[in-house]
Design an enzyme around this catalytic site. Structure first.
Site, PDB file in Angstrom:
ATOM      1  N   LYS A   1       5.011   8.750 -12.600  1.00 32.91           N
ATOM      2  CA  LYS A   1       4.394   9.216 -11.838  1.00 32.91           C
ATOM      3  C   LYS A   1       4.981   9.765 -10.837  1.00 32.91           C
ATOM      4  CE  LYS A   1       2.368   5.504  -9.344  1.00 32.91           C
ATOM      5  NZ  LYS A   1       1.524   4.246 -10.189  1.00 32.91           N
TER       6      LYS A   1
ATOM      7  N   LYS B   1       1.166   9.356 -17.712  1.00 31.48           N
ATOM      8  CA  LYS B   1       0.343   8.942 -17.054  1.00 31.48           C
ATOM      9  C   LYS B   1       0.384   8.339 -15.588  1.00 31.48           C
ATOM     10  CE  LYS B   1      -4.439   8.363 -16.693  1.00 31.48           C
ATOM     11  NZ  LYS B   1      -4.261   8.730 -14.900  1.00 31.48           N
TER      12      LYS B   1
HETATM   13  N1  LIG Z   1      -5.069   3.429  -6.307  1.00 33.98           N
HETATM   14  C1  LIG Z   1      -4.606   2.762  -7.862  1.00 33.98           C
HETATM   15  O1  LIG Z   1      -5.534   3.171  -8.535  1.00 33.98           O
HETATM   16  C2  LIG Z   1      -4.249   2.200  -7.977  1.00 33.98           C
HETATM   17  C3  LIG Z   1      -2.551   1.181  -6.807  1.00 33.98           C
HETATM   18  N2  LIG Z   1      -1.534   0.113  -7.171  1.00 33.98           N
HETATM   19  C4  LIG Z   1      -0.825   0.088  -6.155  1.00 33.98           C
HETATM   20  O2  LIG Z   1      -1.705  -0.508  -5.149  1.00 33.98           O
HETATM   21  C5  LIG Z   1      -0.940  -0.648  -4.421  1.00 33.98           C
HETATM   22  C6  LIG Z   1      -1.417   0.131  -2.813  1.00 33.98           C
HETATM   23  O3  LIG Z   1      -2.667   1.743  -3.662  1.00 33.98           O
HETATM   24  P1  LIG Z   1      -3.657   1.854  -2.953  1.00 33.98           P
HETATM   25  O4  LIG Z   1      -4.699   1.128  -2.597  1.00 33.98           O
HETATM   26  O5  LIG Z   1      -4.345   2.959  -4.276  1.00 33.98           O
HETATM   27  O6  LIG Z   1      -3.034   3.171  -1.430  1.00 33.98           O
HETATM   28  P2  LIG Z   1      -3.743   3.186  -0.260  1.00 33.98           P
HETATM   29  O7  LIG Z   1      -3.308   4.092   0.245  1.00 33.98           O
HETATM   30  O8  LIG Z   1      -4.914   3.514  -0.665  1.00 33.98           O
HETATM   31  O9  LIG Z   1      -3.373   2.233   0.673  1.00 33.98           O
HETATM   32  C7  LIG Z   1      -2.774   1.537   1.016  1.00 33.98           C
HETATM   33  C8  LIG Z   1      -2.620   0.172   1.483  1.00 33.98           C
HETATM   34  O10 LIG Z   1      -1.925  -0.590   2.334  1.00 33.98           O
HETATM   35  C9  LIG Z   1      -1.460  -0.251   3.442  1.00 33.98           C
HETATM   36  N3  LIG Z   1      -0.207  -0.684   4.197  1.00 33.98           N
HETATM   37  C10 LIG Z   1       1.316   0.730   4.074  1.00 33.98           C
HETATM   38  N4  LIG Z   1       2.088  -0.011   5.004  1.00 33.98           N
HETATM   39  C11 LIG Z   1       1.629  -1.367   5.031  1.00 33.98           C
HETATM   40  C12 LIG Z   1       2.645  -2.002   5.432  1.00 33.98           C
HETATM   41  N5  LIG Z   1       3.903  -1.780   5.984  1.00 33.98           N
HETATM   42  N6  LIG Z   1       2.636  -3.662   5.999  1.00 33.98           N
HETATM   43  C13 LIG Z   1       1.102  -3.707   5.133  1.00 33.98           C
HETATM   44  N7  LIG Z   1       0.603  -2.625   4.552  1.00 33.98           N
HETATM   45  C14 LIG Z   1       0.414  -2.107   4.461  1.00 33.98           C
HETATM   46  C15 LIG Z   1      -1.743   0.541   4.149  1.00 33.98           C
HETATM   47  O11 LIG Z   1      -2.605   0.567   5.649  1.00 33.98           O
HETATM   48  C16 LIG Z   1      -3.693   0.236   3.395  1.00 33.98           C
HETATM   49  O12 LIG Z   1      -4.575  -0.117   3.886  1.00 33.98           O
HETATM   50  C17 LIG Z   1       0.378   0.648  -4.452  1.00 33.98           C
HETATM   51  O13 LIG Z   1       1.595  -0.229  -5.377  1.00 33.98           O
HETATM   52  C18 LIG Z   1       0.074   1.327  -5.600  1.00 33.98           C
HETATM   53  O14 LIG Z   1       0.832   2.041  -6.018  1.00 33.98           O
HETATM   54  C19 LIG Z   1      -1.434   0.476  -8.605  1.00 33.98           C
HETATM   55  C20 LIG Z   1      -2.345   0.808  -9.773  1.00 33.98           C
HETATM   56  C21 LIG Z   1      -3.313   1.437  -9.274  1.00 33.98           C
HETATM   57  O1  LIG Z   2      -5.005   5.833 -13.179  1.00 37.78           O
HETATM   58  C1  LIG Z   2      -3.782   6.285 -13.199  1.00 37.78           C
HETATM   59  O2  LIG Z   2      -4.024   6.491 -14.175  1.00 37.78           O
HETATM   60  C2  LIG Z   2      -3.037   5.512 -12.326  1.00 37.78           C
HETATM   61  C3  LIG Z   2      -2.718   4.901 -11.647  1.00 37.78           C
HETATM   62  C4  LIG Z   2      -1.350   4.261 -11.083  1.00 37.78           C
HETATM   63  O3  LIG Z   2      -0.824   4.781 -10.660  1.00 37.78           O
HETATM   64  C5  LIG Z   2      -1.246   2.279 -11.398  1.00 37.78           C
HETATM   65  O4  LIG Z   2      -1.448   2.234 -11.957  1.00 37.78           O
HETATM   66  O5  LIG Z   2       0.068   2.166 -11.160  1.00 37.78           O
END
Ligand SMILES: NC(=O)C1=CN([C@@H]2O[C@H](COP(=O)(O)OP(=O)(O)OC[C@H]3O[C@@H](n4cnc5c(N)ncnc54)[C@H](O)[C@@H]3O)[C@@H](O)[C@H]2O)C=CC1
Ligand SMILES: O=C(O)CCC(=O)C(=O)O
EC number: 1.4.1.3
Length: 411
Positions: free
Chosen positions: A102, A66
């Site tokens: 991933k 996952k």
């Molecule tokens: N979406 C999810 O359910 C989950 C995401 N994550 C992690 O959380 C982090 C963010 O993921 P999401 O919010 O889903 O992505 P997203 O694509 O929705 O948002 C990413 C954010 O980071 C910003 N960003 C990109 N480069 C940047 C920089 N150099 N400086 C400052 N901000 C920057 C973007 O402008 C955007 O606001 C990642 O590391 C991801 O792996 C972890 C667990 C679950």
């Molecule tokens: O919701 C999922 O299955 C994975 C989310 C994820 O990529 C993460 O926790 O980093």
């Protein structure tokens, strides 16, 4: 240190604390399968463009693999490997019946049109459809992807295998997505922060937060934290960084971001240098964007007393060491951001049952899982006299090791 070296290092430290057999340790480190595919699509102007897509399936001892799919220019094999491995430990920390995987495509989604993104997602799905599946590997959103990406994967996968909503999570609600999944990672960050602060005799209300990243994780965390009385004093995204020591109006910022595709130009706060966001004065720092951003270059300058890792591997091991000596408490990614995959699990369960839960049930169950996770990880900290990162790693690695052994490893 690169992401994979850092993740392997943390794994090995945990493995030594647990006294794992060296052969088992080696087998747990090697990914189950690494997939690399060429994805060529016609661009809107008729020219062809080629991209490289990856899916790393790290471990399936505890269940189907996952993890999210990321669209970002920096997607490369070592990073995807590290993220896949982190998913294995994360699902074990959350005690949900999954392994870890991933994936990603090296591309800049902001430079592709919606129809180009759709074609790219469909080509990627065609290349990997026979290696993913409801009981083998279940993708989800990550940076640069979202419900629409999952809808295209589901549609393309279903052409080969019949209608299969449970093959991806984080889908639009109308296609079998779960209520509460969109907010789940940010909500999990809120619950994790509450659990940690509670232990320190504090609550969210009145704490000053800095949040790096204002996408899915950062924006939901900001909204939910501010609803609980937390003051968000600085925020950054890829377009810039802003601060307001009296607290940023998060609902206003959400509206601005929706209209302007970024926080740049928001008039309720002052602009600041994005490079200084992590060292802004605050009580709690929430990195919610890229990996490796807290490192030996800036660790000494960090003012926060607590760091809640919304992003995956935001803290380099060298920074971990510096911050530990400074007395900064770090709530590690494999626990702090596990709310997303936990609600993904609820979504998968609902799809398999053909039944939909109320949002309140999703959020209550998420709170239960996050509370139990914190208790379990604190127990490991006590058993092994270690910090929260090693508490989480020993918890996750031990559960995967036990499952591997019980299944008959070595026989
Ligand atoms: N979406 C999810 O359910 C989950 C995401 N994550 C992690 O959380 C982090 C963010 O993921 P999401 O919010 O889903 O992505 P997203 O694509 O929705 O948002 C990413 C954010 O980071 C910003 N960003 C990109 N480069 C940047 C920089 N150099 N400086 C400052 N901000 C920057 C973007 O402008 C955007 O606001 C990642 O590391 C991801 O792996 C972890 C667990 C679950
Ligand atoms: O919701 C999922 O299955 C994975 C989310 C994820 O990529 C993460 O926790 O980093």
């Amino acid at each position: 240190m690169n992401a994979l070296a850092a993740t392997n290092r943390n794994f090995k430290l945990a493995s030594r604390l647990l006294g794992l057999d060296s052969k088992l340790e080696k087998s747990l480190l090697i990914p189950f399968r690494e997939i690399k595919v060429e994805c060529t699509i016609p661009k809107d102007d008729g020219t062809l463009a080629s991209f490289v897509g990856f899916r790393v399936q790290h471990d399936n001892a505890r269940g189907p693999m996952k993890g999210g799919i990321r669209y970002h220019p920096e997607v490369e094999p070592d990073e995807v490997n590290a993220l896949a491995q982190l998913m294995t430990w994360k699902t074990a920390v959350a005690k949900i019946p999954y392994g870890g995987a991933k994936g990603g495509i090296g591309c800049d989604p902001s430079e592709l049109s919606i129809s180009e993104l759709e074609r790219l997602t469909r080509v990627f799905t065609q290349k990997i459809h026979d290696l993913i599946g409801i009981h083998t590997d279940v993708p989800a959103p990550d940076m640069g992807t979202g419900p629409q990406t999952m809808a295209w994967i589901l549609d393309e996968y279903s052409k080969f295998h019949g209608h299969s909503p449970a093959v991806v999570t984080g889908k639009p609600i109308d296609l079998g997505g779960s209520l509460g999944r969109d907010a789940a990672t940010g909500r999990g960050v809120l619950f994790a922060t509450e659990a940690l602060l509670n232990e320190h005799g504090k609550s969210i209300s009145g704490q000053r937060f800095v949040i790096q990243g204002f996408g899915n994780v950062g924006s939901w965390a900001a909204k939910l934290i501010s609803e609980k009385g937390g003051k968000i004093v600085a925020v950054s995204d890829v377009t810039g960084a802003i601060k307001n020591k009296n607290g940023i109006d998060i609902l206003g910022l959400l509206e601005h971001t929706e209209e302007n595709r970024g926080i740049k130009g928001f008039d309720g706060a002052d602009s600041v240098d994005p490079d200084s966001i992590l060292v802004e004065d605050c009580d709690i720092l929430v990195p919610a964007a890229l990996g490796g951003v807290i490192n030996r270059e800036n660790a000494n300058e960090i003012k926060a007393k607590f760091i809640i890792e919304g992003a995956n591997h935001p803290t380099d091991p060298e920074a971990d060491e510096i911050l530990r000596k400074k007395g900064v408490v770090i709530l590690p990614d494999i626990y702090a951001n596990s709310g997303g995959v936990t609600v993904s699990y609820f979504e998968w369960v609902q799809n398999i049952q053909g039944f939909m839960w109320e949002e309140e049930k999703v959020n209550n169950e998420l709170r239960n899982y996050m509370t139990r996770g914190f208790k379990d990880l604190k127990e490991m900290c006590k058993t092994h006299s270690c910090d929260l990162r090693m508490g989480a790693f020993t918890l996750g690695v031990n559960r995967v090791a036990q499952a591997t052994i019980i299944r008959g490893w070595g026989s």
